[in-house]
Design a protein around this motif. Structure first.
Motif, mmCIF file in Angstrom:
data_model
loop_
_atom_site.group_PDB
_atom_site.id
_atom_site.type_symbol
_atom_site.label_atom_id
_atom_site.label_comp_id
_atom_site.label_asym_id
_atom_site.label_seq_id
_atom_site.Cartn_x
_atom_site.Cartn_y
_atom_site.Cartn_z
ATOM 1 N N GLU A 5 -15.010 36.460 -31.222
ATOM 2 C CA GLU A 5 -13.802 37.656 -30.623
ATOM 3 C C GLU A 5 -12.521 37.252 -31.218
ATOM 4 N N THR A 7 -8.584 39.148 -31.402
ATOM 5 C CA THR A 7 -7.610 40.330 -30.888
ATOM 6 C C THR A 7 -6.852 41.012 -32.183
ATOM 7 N N SER A 13 -8.999 43.781 -28.231
ATOM 8 C CA SER A 13 -9.686 42.664 -28.581
ATOM 9 C C SER A 13 -11.168 42.853 -28.577
#
Length: 220
Positions: A5, A7, A13
């Motif tokens: 993950e 951003t 995100s």
């Protein structure tokens, strides 16, 4: 499983950093079905233009290899481009393709809206449902073509005014600005540096469109 993950900018995100840029890969139903098999974290649709856009097809010609010239008239890169009615979408086509992409792509694939610079952003906002998009891109694809050195500072003033309008109209979405290859030769100009500062201060990201003929440092 490794957590990928990331951003990209404030408010955007992604489950991983795999984004498909606005290109021929995001232009029709067949491409959307192909992308669905690899499930990218996000895709940016072809660029919207009320002035120059069409249905995404052209009866005149297809894409051709083009040469980029700097302010001295020297070729410094090559790229592939086509007529505006092929490369850009009108609002009706953007609406239809957005619905198509959402129907075909996995639900966790974020869809990004791309808008050509110097458009009527209020009209685009009023016609399209911005809730369909996870972010919006301002495309400077044609912004720096055919500008003389003498006119460049004035042009940068106009670009900055337009940038503020874009930020204001699309305030509800995370924003990216797509910087074309032609602009790279001007990055060190004080006014250009100021524009980059404004982009950063508005929590927005910068995309540099690259070419096989240009080396972009890893830091970029």
């Amino acid at each position: 499983m490794i957590n990928l993950e990331t951003t990209i900018v404030k408010g955007l995100s992604l489950r991983d950093p795999f984004i498909i840029a606005s290109s021929h890969w995001t232009e029709n139903e067949g491409r959307f079905h192909s992308l669905a098999t690899i499930n990218p974290a996000a895709i940016t649709l072809k660029t919207t233009s009320q002035v120059k856009g069409g249905s995404g097809t052209s009866l005149v010609t297809g894409r051709e290899m083009r040469a980029l010239k700097n302010v001295h008239g020297n070729n410094f890169a090559t790229y592939t481009d086509g007529p505006s009615d092929l490369e850009l979408w009108d609002l009706t086509t953007t609406y239809q393709k957005t619905c198509m992409a959402r129907r075909i792509l996995p639900s966790d694939c974020i869809i990004g809206l791309s808008v050509l610079q110097n458009e009527n952003y209020d009209d685009i906002k009023n016609v399209l449902d911005l809730k369909c998009y996870g972010y919006v891109e301002l495309n400077w694809k044609y912004t720096f073509r055919g500008i003389s050195q003498d006119d460049f500072n004035l042009k940068l003033d106009n670009i900055l005014d337009d940038l503020y309008k874009f930020f204001n109209v699309f305030s509800s979405l995370p924003k990216l600005v797509k910087l074309p290859r032609e602009a790279l030769q001007h990055l060190e100009l004080p006014k250009f540096q100021h524009i980059l500062k404004i982009i950063k201060e508005n929590d927005s990201g910068l995309i540099i469109a690259n070419s096989k003929k240009i080396r972009v440092p890893p830091s970029r």
